[in-house]
Design a protein around this motif. Structure first.
Motif, PDB file in Angstrom:
ATOM      1  N   GLY A 110       0.401  -1.355  -0.058  1.00  0.00           N
ATOM      2  CA  GLY A 110       0.122   0.489   0.200  1.00  0.00           C
ATOM      3  C   GLY A 110       1.038   1.749   0.455  1.00  0.00           C
ATOM      4  N   ASP A 111      -0.114   2.124  -0.395  1.00  0.00           N
ATOM      5  CA  ASP A 111       0.570   3.892   0.127  1.00  0.00           C
ATOM      6  C   ASP A 111       1.618   3.395   1.450  1.00  0.00           C
ATOM      7  OD1 ASP A 111       0.242   4.239  -2.103  1.00  0.00           O
ATOM      8  OD2 ASP A 111      -1.569   5.977  -1.824  1.00  0.00           O
ATOM      9  N   GLY A 112       2.865   4.069   0.855  1.00  0.00           N
ATOM     10  CA  GLY A 112       4.194   3.576   1.939  1.00  0.00           C
ATOM     11  C   GLY A 112       4.453   2.523   2.843  1.00  0.00           C
ATOM     12  N   ALA A 113       3.854   1.568   2.420  1.00  0.00           N
ATOM     13  CA  ALA A 113       3.631   0.608   3.627  1.00  0.00           C
ATOM     14  C   ALA A 113       4.767  -1.054   2.311  1.00  0.00           C
ATOM     15  CB  ALA A 113       2.397  -0.509   3.422  1.00  0.00           C
ATOM     16  N   VAL A 114       5.933  -1.044   2.475  1.00  0.00           N
ATOM     17  CA  VAL A 114       6.913  -1.821   2.225  1.00  0.00           C
ATOM     18  C   VAL A 114       7.232  -2.922   2.969  1.00  0.00           C
ATOM     19  CG1 VAL A 114       8.930  -1.461   0.330  1.00  0.00           C
ATOM     20  CG2 VAL A 114       7.592   0.233   0.236  1.00  0.00           C
ATOM     21  N   VAL A 115       7.707  -4.566   2.445  1.00  0.00           N
ATOM     22  CA  VAL A 115       8.452  -5.224   2.851  1.00  0.00           C
ATOM     23  C   VAL A 115       9.267  -5.784   2.063  1.00  0.00           C
ATOM     24  CG1 VAL A 115       8.606  -7.683   4.370  1.00  0.00           C
ATOM     25  CG2 VAL A 115       6.216  -6.110   4.564  1.00  0.00           C
ATOM     26  N   GLU A 116      10.847  -5.471   2.441  1.00  0.00           N
ATOM     27  CA  GLU A 116      11.896  -5.749   1.467  1.00  0.00           C
ATOM     28  C   GLU A 116      12.488  -6.787   1.853  1.00  0.00           C
ATOM     29  OE1 GLU A 116      14.361  -2.677   1.657  1.00  0.00           O
ATOM     30  OE2 GLU A 116      13.469  -0.912   0.602  1.00  0.00           O
ATOM     31  N   GLN A 117      12.936  -7.668   0.714  1.00  0.00           N
ATOM     32  CA  GLN A 117      13.497  -9.504   1.285  1.00  0.00           C
ATOM     33  C   GLN A 117      14.827  -9.283   0.360  1.00  0.00           C
ATOM     34  OE1 GLN A 117      11.881 -12.824   2.862  1.00  0.00           O
ATOM     35  NE2 GLN A 117      14.347 -12.853   2.018  1.00  0.00           N
ATOM     36  N   ARG A 118      15.683  -9.131   1.183  1.00  0.00           N
ATOM     37  CA  ARG A 118      16.991  -9.278   0.833  1.00  0.00           C
ATOM     38  C   ARG A 118      17.497 -10.620   1.530  1.00  0.00           C
ATOM     39  NH1 ARG A 118      20.868  -4.987   4.796  1.00  0.00           N
ATOM     40  NH2 ARG A 118      20.969  -6.131   6.656  1.00  0.00           N
ATOM     41  N   TRP A 119      19.025 -10.836   0.987  1.00  0.00           N
ATOM     42  CA  TRP A 119      19.517 -12.209   0.905  1.00  0.00           C
ATOM     43  C   TRP A 119      20.475 -11.657   1.611  1.00  0.00           C
ATOM     44  CZ3 TRP A 119      16.875 -16.674   1.019  1.00  0.00           C
ATOM     45  CH2 TRP A 119      15.598 -17.439   0.084  1.00  0.00           C
ATOM     46  N   GLN A 120      21.208 -11.749   3.111  1.00  0.00           N
ATOM     47  CA  GLN A 120      22.322 -11.786   3.590  1.00  0.00           C
ATOM     48  C   GLN A 120      23.419 -12.771   3.547  1.00  0.00           C
ATOM     49  OE1 GLN A 120      22.889  -8.637   3.607  1.00  0.00           O
ATOM     50  NE2 GLN A 120      24.539  -8.863   5.086  1.00  0.00           N
ATOM     51  N   PRO A 121      24.387 -12.611   3.223  1.00  0.00           N
ATOM     52  CA  PRO A 121      25.134 -13.742   3.638  1.00  0.00           C
ATOM     53  C   PRO A 121      25.670 -13.546   4.856  1.00  0.00           C
ATOM     54  CG  PRO A 121      26.407 -12.817   2.341  1.00  0.00           C
ATOM     55  CD  PRO A 121      25.300 -11.413   2.321  1.00  0.00           C
ATOM     56  N   VAL A 122      26.536 -14.993   6.041  1.00  0.00           N
ATOM     57  CA  VAL A 122      27.051 -14.856   6.897  1.00  0.00           C
ATOM     58  C   VAL A 122      28.227 -14.664   6.534  1.00  0.00           C
ATOM     59  CG1 VAL A 122      25.976 -16.677   8.021  1.00  0.00           C
ATOM     60  CG2 VAL A 122      27.333 -16.883   6.258  1.00  0.00           C
ATOM     61  N   ALA A 123      29.021 -13.998   7.824  1.00  0.00           N
ATOM     62  CA  ALA A 123      30.186 -13.171   7.456  1.00  0.00           C
ATOM     63  C   ALA A 123      31.687 -13.816   7.000  1.00  0.00           C
ATOM     64  CB  ALA A 123      29.809 -11.821   8.010  1.00  0.00           C
ATOM     65  N   ARG A 124      31.873 -15.271   7.964  1.00  0.00           N
ATOM     66  CA  ARG A 124      32.181 -15.937   8.393  1.00  0.00           C
ATOM     67  C   ARG A 124      32.135 -17.883   8.021  1.00  0.00           C
ATOM     68  NH1 ARG A 124      38.319 -16.865   9.277  1.00  0.00           N
ATOM     69  NH2 ARG A 124      38.514 -18.270  11.428  1.00  0.00           N
ATOM     70  N   VAL A 125      33.035 -18.461   7.120  1.00  0.00           N
ATOM     71  CA  VAL A 125      32.734 -20.221   7.342  1.00  0.00           C
ATOM     72  C   VAL A 125      33.181 -21.258   7.586  1.00  0.00           C
ATOM     73  CG1 VAL A 125      30.558 -19.196   5.528  1.00  0.00           C
ATOM     74  CG2 VAL A 125      32.719 -19.965   4.907  1.00  0.00           C
ATOM     75  N   GLY A 126      33.642 -22.036   8.277  1.00  0.00           N
ATOM     76  CA  GLY A 126      34.520 -22.897   7.964  1.00  0.00           C
ATOM     77  C   GLY A 126      34.416 -23.692   7.419  1.00  0.00           C
ATOM     78  N   LEU A 127      35.070 -24.406   5.934  1.00  0.00           N
ATOM     79  CA  LEU A 127      34.851 -25.534   5.408  1.00  0.00           C
ATOM     80  C   LEU A 127      36.082 -26.021   5.275  1.00  0.00           C
ATOM     81  CD1 LEU A 127      34.653 -22.932   2.122  1.00  0.00           C
ATOM     82  CD2 LEU A 127      33.208 -23.250   3.628  1.00  0.00           C
ATOM     83  N   TYR A 128      35.342 -27.581   6.136  1.00  0.00           N
ATOM     84  CA  TYR A 128      35.619 -28.863   6.112  1.00  0.00           C
ATOM     85  C   TYR A 128      36.253 -29.910   4.704  1.00  0.00           C
ATOM     86  CZ  TYR A 128      37.667 -32.634   8.431  1.00  0.00           C
ATOM     87  OH  TYR A 128      38.486 -33.710   8.794  1.00  0.00           O
ATOM     88  N   VAL A 129      37.668 -29.912   4.836  1.00  0.00           N
ATOM     89  CA  VAL A 129      37.406 -31.545   3.047  1.00  0.00           C
ATOM     90  C   VAL A 129      37.993 -32.381   3.771  1.00  0.00           C
ATOM     91  CG1 VAL A 129      38.943 -31.888   0.739  1.00  0.00           C
ATOM     92  CG2 VAL A 129      38.033 -28.860   2.165  1.00  0.00           C
ATOM     93  N   PRO A 130      37.416 -33.738   4.103  1.00  0.00           N
ATOM     94  CA  PRO A 130      38.470 -34.563   4.607  1.00  0.00           C
ATOM     95  C   PRO A 130      39.505 -35.279   3.939  1.00  0.00           C
ATOM     96  CG  PRO A 130      37.094 -35.022   3.275  1.00  0.00           C
ATOM     97  CD  PRO A 130      36.072 -33.823   3.006  1.00  0.00           C
ATOM     98  N   GLY A 131      39.879 -36.308   4.658  1.00  0.00           N
ATOM     99  CA  GLY A 131      41.288 -37.064   4.444  1.00  0.00           C
ATOM    100  C   GLY A 131      42.367 -38.177   4.221  1.00  0.00           C
ATOM    101  N   GLY A 132      40.382 -38.474   4.586  1.00  0.00           N
ATOM    102  CA  GLY A 132      41.138 -40.304   4.876  1.00  0.00           C
ATOM    103  C   GLY A 132      41.202 -41.021   3.713  1.00  0.00           C
ATOM    104  N   LYS A 133      40.145 -41.980   3.566  1.00  0.00           N
ATOM    105  CA  LYS A 133      40.396 -43.401   2.258  1.00  0.00           C
ATOM    106  C   LYS A 133      41.065 -42.422   0.449  1.00  0.00           C
ATOM    107  CE  LYS A 133      37.600 -46.452   3.660  1.00  0.00           C
ATOM    108  NZ  LYS A 133      37.599 -45.762   4.694  1.00  0.00           N
ATOM    109  N   ALA A 134      40.773 -40.875   0.470  1.00  0.00           N
ATOM    110  CA  ALA A 134      40.701 -40.561  -0.952  1.00  0.00           C
ATOM    111  C   ALA A 134      42.108 -38.613  -0.553  1.00  0.00           C
ATOM    112  CB  ALA A 134      40.037 -40.659  -1.524  1.00  0.00           C
ATOM    113  N   VAL A 135      42.248 -38.246  -1.323  1.00  0.00           N
ATOM    114  CA  VAL A 135      42.385 -37.274  -1.386  1.00  0.00           C
ATOM    115  C   VAL A 135      41.275 -36.050  -2.315  1.00  0.00           C
ATOM    116  CG1 VAL A 135      43.860 -37.162  -3.758  1.00  0.00           C
ATOM    117  CG2 VAL A 135      43.793 -35.228  -1.581  1.00  0.00           C
ATOM    118  N   TYR A 136      40.899 -34.934  -2.154  1.00  0.00           N
ATOM    119  CA  TYR A 136      39.464 -34.618  -3.022  1.00  0.00           C
ATOM    120  C   TYR A 136      39.760 -33.128  -2.956  1.00  0.00           C
ATOM    121  CZ  TYR A 136      36.774 -38.917  -0.625  1.00  0.00           C
ATOM    122  OH  TYR A 136      36.440 -39.793  -0.241  1.00  0.00           O
TER     123      TYR A 136
END
Length: 435
Positions: A110-136
């Protein structure tokens, strides 16, 4: 490979869930050992990680954090064919990951009534790469690229130290990480690594992360379960699985090759064929025997296909095949039938779907552009694979002006009174009660 014969029956969803073959893995049994490893890292930091490396990886790294010059040297030492393959894979996965980032939306109510949808990334992540029976190195790409596509600013990567390389991260892992511009890499593995990501290790300059992703063994899965609430996770990854829906028009040798390809990952890997043709099933089993015997990791493959988690499932028709596949919730689902679209239309649960004789799971493992970090153990019934969306959070931004709020004030007053939360309504009327 054992046979599950569903012909002449129409099991309910509950009955199908009881029939699906599963590996005998119990994440809950690993919770207490994983908790002890995480607690040790929280209390003792780097020294605990070094002790755990010596205990589980049979080597004590010179340092847990990989020096920058070591990363650069690993990148420069990549064999030309590996560097080229990695760059081509990165290009494809980057294009597909970019398509997973939703555009912001603006809804005017409506007039003056707005909902914005945004997609915000997390700032920091930890990524795990296994190293058992194979190299990946492919798992480096599959974890890093979607995070970058989502706009994550700070990315840390961990992979177990390798005794073969003097306690360093496998040089191919380090080289591909450097190729992607990752400068924060740690030689640490297992539950301790997940704990380090979640809680941080001040002595290493390792700050806590907001999300941990990547596959691993049962202790990694248990650690992920334990750190939820402190940080987000993608899923509790377990042994890989493949389910192939095929009719007698499929190539039996192609199907057998694909079943073997996933069985070589782990003795607990699940290889499942669902077909409406007993004769075709017999041909696949014959080719499976030959291929299992001829492949390099034949003992591992043999244990996997002979295990309780692998089976040939005979059904009356492809409709029943789809019902079984939806109950199974495959990590990798292949469809090799005459009428692909009819089957595809009935599939609800799968981590990734590979259509036709020239779309094997191996394509998705490396060069399709899709992501190969996918929900295992039936988790695709309620979870999705890794993507740019894994690193994004939907946020709504509400913008109402005075007149727009005045128009909905009676709605707020009525609902807040009904819920016996009058202060909610008063927070609105206070804006209009001033003299």
């Amino acid at each position: 490979m054992r046979t599950i014969d569903l012909r002449g029956t129409r099991p309910s969803t509950t009955e199908l869930l009881a029939l699906v073959p599963r590996a005998a893995t119990d994440v809950s049994a690993a919770l207490e050992p994983a908790r002890a490893l995480i607690d040790a890292v929280r209390e003792h930091g780097e020294s605990a990680l070094l002790d755990q490396a010596e205990r589980f990886d049979r080597v004590r790294p010179a340092s847990v954090r990989v020096p920058a010059d070591e990363l650069e040297a690993a990148r420069d030492a990549l064999a030309p064919e590996i560097r080229d393959a990695a760059l081509r894979t990165i290009e494809r996965v980057r294009a597909a990951s970019a398509a997973q980032v939703p555009a912001p939306e603006r809804t005017v109510l409506g007039d003056g009534a707005v909902v914005e949808q945004r997609w915000q990334p997390v700032a920091r992540v930890g990524l795990y790469v296994p190293g058992g029976k194979a190299v990946y190195p492919s798992s480096v790409v599959m974890n890093v690229v979607p995070a970058q596509a989502a706009g994550v600013r700070s990315i840390a990567l961990a992979s177990p130290p390798q005794a073969e390389f003097g306690g360093r991260v496998h040089p191919t892992i380090a080289g591909v990480a450097a190729l992607l511009g990752i400068t924060e890499v740690y030689a640490m593995g297992g539950a301790g690594a997940i704990g380090a990501f979640a809680h941080g290790v001040p002595g290493l300059g390792l700050e806590p992360v907001q999300r941990v992703t990547g596959p691993g063994n049962v202790f990694v899965a248990a650690a992920k379960r334990l750190v939820q609430g402190v940080t987000g996770i993608d899923a509790e990854a377990g042994p890989t699985d493949i389910l192939v829906i095929a009719d007698d028009a499929a190539d039996a040798d192609f199907v057998a090759a694909d079943l073997v390809s996933q069985a070589e990952h782990d003795e607990l890997a699940a290889s499942v064929l669902v077909t409406d043709s007993a004769e075709f099933a017999a041909r696949v089993v014959a080719r499976l025997e030959a291929r299992a015997e001829a492949t390099k990791h034949r003992e591992r493959v043999r244990q996997a296909i002979d295990g309780v988690q692998s089976a040939v499932v005979l059904v009356d028709d492809l409709e029943q095949a789809c019902d079984f596949a939806n109950a199974f919730g495959a990590e990798h689902l292949e469809i090799q039938v005459r009428d692909v679209e009819a089957v595809l239309a009935r599939i609800e649960n799968a981590g990734a779907i590979f259509v036709g004789p020239y779309s094997p799971v191996s394509l998705g493992d490396y060069a399709a552009g899709s992501n190969h970090v996918l929900p295992t153990g039936g988790q695709s019934r309620y979870a999705a694979g890794l993507s740019a969306a894994t690193f994004l959070r939907p946020q709504q931004v509400v913008r109402y002006d005075e007149q727009a709020l005045r128009e909905v004030a009676p709605v707020i007053a009525a609902l807040s009174a009904e819920e016996d939360l009058p202060a909610h309504g008063e927070a609105v009327t206070a804006r209009f009660d001033r003299a």
